[in-house]
Design an enzyme around this catalytic site. Structure first.
Site, mmCIF file in Angstrom:
data_model
loop_
_atom_site.group_PDB
_atom_site.id
_atom_site.type_symbol
_atom_site.label_atom_id
_atom_site.label_comp_id
_atom_site.label_asym_id
_atom_site.label_seq_id
_atom_site.Cartn_x
_atom_site.Cartn_y
_atom_site.Cartn_z
ATOM 1 N N LYS A 1 -3.023 8.462 3.096
ATOM 2 C CA LYS A 1 -4.223 8.255 3.847
ATOM 3 C C LYS A 1 -4.225 8.650 5.343
ATOM 4 O O LYS A 1 -5.031 9.349 5.940
ATOM 5 C CB LYS A 1 -4.584 6.854 3.878
ATOM 6 C CG LYS A 1 -5.143 6.241 2.725
ATOM 7 C CD LYS A 1 -6.396 6.927 2.156
ATOM 8 C CE LYS A 1 -7.285 6.235 0.877
ATOM 9 N NZ LYS A 1 -8.026 7.096 0.144
ATOM 10 N N TYR B 1 0.813 -1.209 0.059
ATOM 11 C CA TYR B 1 -0.062 -0.104 0.040
ATOM 12 C C TYR B 1 1.142 1.159 -0.008
ATOM 13 O O TYR B 1 0.480 2.303 -0.484
ATOM 14 C CB TYR B 1 -1.178 -0.065 1.231
ATOM 15 C CG TYR B 1 -2.074 0.966 1.125
ATOM 16 C CD1 TYR B 1 -2.928 0.861 -0.225
ATOM 17 C CD2 TYR B 1 -2.453 1.724 1.801
ATOM 18 C CE1 TYR B 1 -4.060 1.721 -0.185
ATOM 19 C CE2 TYR B 1 -3.674 2.750 1.970
ATOM 20 C CZ TYR B 1 -4.393 2.555 0.627
ATOM 21 O OH TYR B 1 -5.415 3.692 0.535
HETATM 22 P P1 NAD Z 1 -12.624 3.733 -7.862
HETATM 23 O O1 NAD Z 1 -11.187 3.326 -8.690
HETATM 24 O O2 NAD Z 1 -13.856 3.379 -8.508
HETATM 25 O O3 NAD Z 1 -12.672 5.151 -7.442
HETATM 26 C C1 NAD Z 1 -11.571 5.866 -7.600
HETATM 27 C C2 NAD Z 1 -11.797 7.449 -8.094
HETATM 28 O O4 NAD Z 1 -10.717 8.062 -8.122
HETATM 29 C C3 NAD Z 1 -12.117 6.926 -9.788
HETATM 30 O O5 NAD Z 1 -13.496 7.537 -9.966
HETATM 31 C C4 NAD Z 1 -11.072 8.015 -10.267
HETATM 32 O O6 NAD Z 1 -11.210 8.511 -11.551
HETATM 33 C C5 NAD Z 1 -10.951 8.989 -9.206
HETATM 34 N N1 NAD Z 1 -9.668 9.971 -9.340
HETATM 35 C C6 NAD Z 1 -8.280 9.523 -9.417
HETATM 36 N N2 NAD Z 1 -7.708 10.392 -9.791
HETATM 37 C C7 NAD Z 1 -8.559 11.655 -10.023
HETATM 38 C C8 NAD Z 1 -8.372 12.977 -10.229
HETATM 39 N N3 NAD Z 1 -7.349 13.359 -10.353
HETATM 40 N N4 NAD Z 1 -9.142 13.744 -10.346
HETATM 41 C C9 NAD Z 1 -10.760 13.301 -10.311
HETATM 42 N N5 NAD Z 1 -10.894 11.956 -9.744
HETATM 43 C C10 NAD Z 1 -9.906 11.115 -9.735
HETATM 44 O O7 NAD Z 1 -12.020 2.989 -6.542
HETATM 45 P P2 NAD Z 1 -12.745 2.854 -5.226
HETATM 46 O O8 NAD Z 1 -12.279 1.584 -4.464
HETATM 47 O O9 NAD Z 1 -14.388 3.148 -5.239
HETATM 48 O O10 NAD Z 1 -12.053 4.241 -4.463
HETATM 49 C C11 NAD Z 1 -12.673 5.399 -3.764
HETATM 50 C C12 NAD Z 1 -12.162 5.748 -2.650
HETATM 51 O O11 NAD Z 1 -12.254 4.661 -1.743
HETATM 52 C C13 NAD Z 1 -10.480 5.924 -2.814
HETATM 53 O O12 NAD Z 1 -10.147 6.972 -1.963
HETATM 54 C C14 NAD Z 1 -10.014 4.552 -2.196
HETATM 55 O O13 NAD Z 1 -8.759 5.000 -1.429
HETATM 56 C C15 NAD Z 1 -11.055 4.337 -0.992
HETATM 57 N N6 NAD Z 1 -11.050 3.017 -0.559
HETATM 58 C C16 NAD Z 1 -10.962 1.917 -1.362
HETATM 59 C C17 NAD Z 1 -11.085 0.664 -0.691
HETATM 60 C C18 NAD Z 1 -11.070 -0.649 -1.652
HETATM 61 O O14 NAD Z 1 -10.518 -1.660 -1.118
HETATM 62 N N7 NAD Z 1 -11.596 -0.587 -2.872
HETATM 63 C C19 NAD Z 1 -11.030 0.536 0.694
HETATM 64 C C20 NAD Z 1 -10.933 1.608 1.437
HETATM 65 C C21 NAD Z 1 -10.751 3.016 0.939
HETATM 66 O O1 0WE Z 2 -6.996 3.073 -1.645
HETATM 67 C C1 0WE Z 2 -6.910 2.044 -2.175
HETATM 68 C C2 0WE Z 2 -6.451 2.075 -3.961
HETATM 69 C C3 0WE Z 2 -5.878 3.206 -4.118
HETATM 70 C C4 0WE Z 2 -5.157 3.183 -5.479
HETATM 71 C C5 0WE Z 2 -5.174 2.423 -6.343
HETATM 72 C C6 0WE Z 2 -4.490 2.317 -7.477
HETATM 73 C C7 0WE Z 2 -4.377 1.516 -8.697
HETATM 74 C C8 0WE Z 2 -3.987 1.824 -10.009
HETATM 75 C C9 0WE Z 2 -4.257 4.303 -5.745
HETATM 76 N N1 0WE Z 2 -3.447 4.407 -6.742
HETATM 77 C C10 0WE Z 2 -3.812 3.707 -7.712
HETATM 78 N N2 0WE Z 2 -3.060 3.684 -8.960
HETATM 79 C C11 0WE Z 2 -3.003 2.654 -9.975
HETATM 80 O O2 0WE Z 2 -2.245 2.944 -10.891
HETATM 81 N N3 0WE Z 2 -7.443 0.902 -1.780
HETATM 82 C C12 0WE Z 2 -7.711 0.836 -0.131
HETATM 83 C C13 0WE Z 2 -7.313 -0.392 -2.358
HETATM 84 C C14 0WE Z 2 -6.153 -1.258 -2.155
HETATM 85 O O3 0WE Z 2 -5.003 -0.881 -2.779
HETATM 86 C C15 0WE Z 2 -4.095 -1.576 -2.479
HETATM 87 C C16 0WE Z 2 -4.546 -2.466 -1.384
HETATM 88 C C17 0WE Z 2 -5.983 -2.057 -1.192
HETATM 89 C C18 0WE Z 2 -6.893 -2.616 -0.312
HETATM 90 C C19 0WE Z 2 -2.948 -1.655 -2.544
HETATM 91 C C20 0WE Z 2 -1.751 -2.671 -2.010
HETATM 92 C C21 0WE Z 2 -2.253 -3.248 -1.071
HETATM 93 C C22 0WE Z 2 -3.658 -3.286 -0.509
#
Ligand code: NAD
Ligand code: 0WE
Length: 256
Positions: free
Chosen positions: A163, A156
């Site tokens: 974060k 991560y």
């Molecule tokens: P997602 O890819 O659907 O959403 C991420 C969004 O960020 C996308 O819509 C992307 O277009 C947008 N984004 C990235 N760079 C941008 C920019 N410069 N301007 C505008 N938008 C931008 O994935 P998600 O999992 O729904 O992620 C949403 C949030 O939830 C993130 O903050 C992620 O860190 C957080 N999160 C995700 C998880 C997980 O396991 N999926 C867990 C905890 C927190």
């Molecule tokens: O916040 C996230 C993911 C955020 C994210 C994901 C990507 C993938 C594609 C940010 N930047 C990028 N850039 C890319 O090019 N999560 C909480 C999901 C997530 O991501 C991980 C996790 C988990 C859970 C990465 C490593 C280990 C665990």
């Protein structure tokens, strides 16, 4: 009912596709009666995001790259014109260059660190500042965080550092905007298979071990995050600000 969002206007950042956490929160807000403006990042995501957004009756779609101040200014000028007041802002955006999540943490680059913090942390300050003047009746700002802010989750990497900064930003914004009756909170979600999580090597193993260790013995459903978003947006959470609320099936409470 206290969770009723009728008459409230919300803007949601971060819808990429139907799996997005932002989409789940948007649907929840819509079902609770809020009027929605939903943003997507760029032309590349436009088609898919627009089809989805416009399927919600009354919702409008806008493009906004949150790393661009001019795009943020333009969006909020449009929102002021279209909606007048704003009550809810959902920030569900994060990005770090792919290599930063693959390489060893010690090799984090200056540019990777900058981009991760710009897109994933500074953007919350930027959109909260732009939204505040429209939140005349007070409001609720909600962002998304992850356990990797507190404990080391392998790979991560710089996102964990970002974060941690985001969670701290929530507290400073909560203090600053409290006098304007604007609440600021984060939801710490357990791992969910979204676009941002796919492509992470070992995600399936992570989901499996998360489900085994969590008190509820399962992974979180994205709609449980959506429901918590609705709670934080509504008057039911009127006394809560500056907090990180876990929607992780209890995973974070475990020591062993
Ligand atoms: P997602 O890819 O659907 O959403 C991420 C969004 O960020 C996308 O819509 C992307 O277009 C947008 N984004 C990235 N760079 C941008 C920019 N410069 N301007 C505008 N938008 C931008 O994935 P998600 O999992 O729904 O992620 C949403 C949030 O939830 C993130 O903050 C992620 O860190 C957080 N999160 C995700 C998880 C997980 O396991 N999926 C867990 C905890 C927190
Ligand atoms: O916040 C996230 C993911 C955020 C994210 C994901 C990507 C993938 C594609 C940010 N930047 C990028 N850039 C890319 O090019 N999560 C909480 C999901 C997530 O991501 C991980 C996790 C988990 C859970 C990465 C490593 C280990 C665990």
């Amino acid at each position: 009912m206290s969770s009723d969002l009728a008459g409230r206007n919300a803007v949601v950042f971060g819808v990429a596709n139907k799996r997005s956490i932002a989409w789940s929160i948007a649907q929840g807000l819509h079902n609770a009666g809020a009027k929605l403006a939903i943003t997507y990042q760029n032309e590349r995501l436009e088609q898919e995001a627009k089809d989805l957004i416009l399927s919600l009756p009354g919702a409008e779609a806008f493009m906004c790259d949150v790393s661009n101040d001019a795009e943020i200014d333009r969006l909020f000028a449009t929102l002021k014109e279209r909606y007048g007041k704003l009550h809810v802002l959902v920030h569900s955006v994060a990005f770090a260059p792919a290599d930063e999540l693959k390489n060893d943490f010690v090799n984090t680059t200056r540019e990777g660190f900058r981009v991760a913090h710009d897109v994933s942390v500074y953007s919350l300050i930027a959109v909260a500042r732009a939204a505040a003047p429209l939140m005349e009746d007070g409001g609720s700002v909600i962002t998304m965080t992850y356990y990797g802010a507190e404990k080391v989750v392998p790979h991560y990497n710089v996102m964990g550092v970002a974060k941690a900064a985001l969670e701290c930003t929530v507290r400073y914004l909560a203090q600053d905007l409290g006098k304007r009756k604007i609440r600021v909170n984060a939801i710490s979600a357990g791992p969910i298979k979204t676009l941002a999580a796919r492509g992470i090597s070992g995600l399936s193993d992570m989901l499996k071990s998360h489900a085994e260790r969590a008190p509820l013995q399962r992974n979180v459903d994205v709609n449980e995050v959506g429901a918590t978003g609705v709670f934080l947006a509504s008057d039911a959470s009127s006394g809560i600000t500056g907090e990180v609320i876990y929607v992780d099936c209890g995973y974070n409470i475990m020591g062993f």
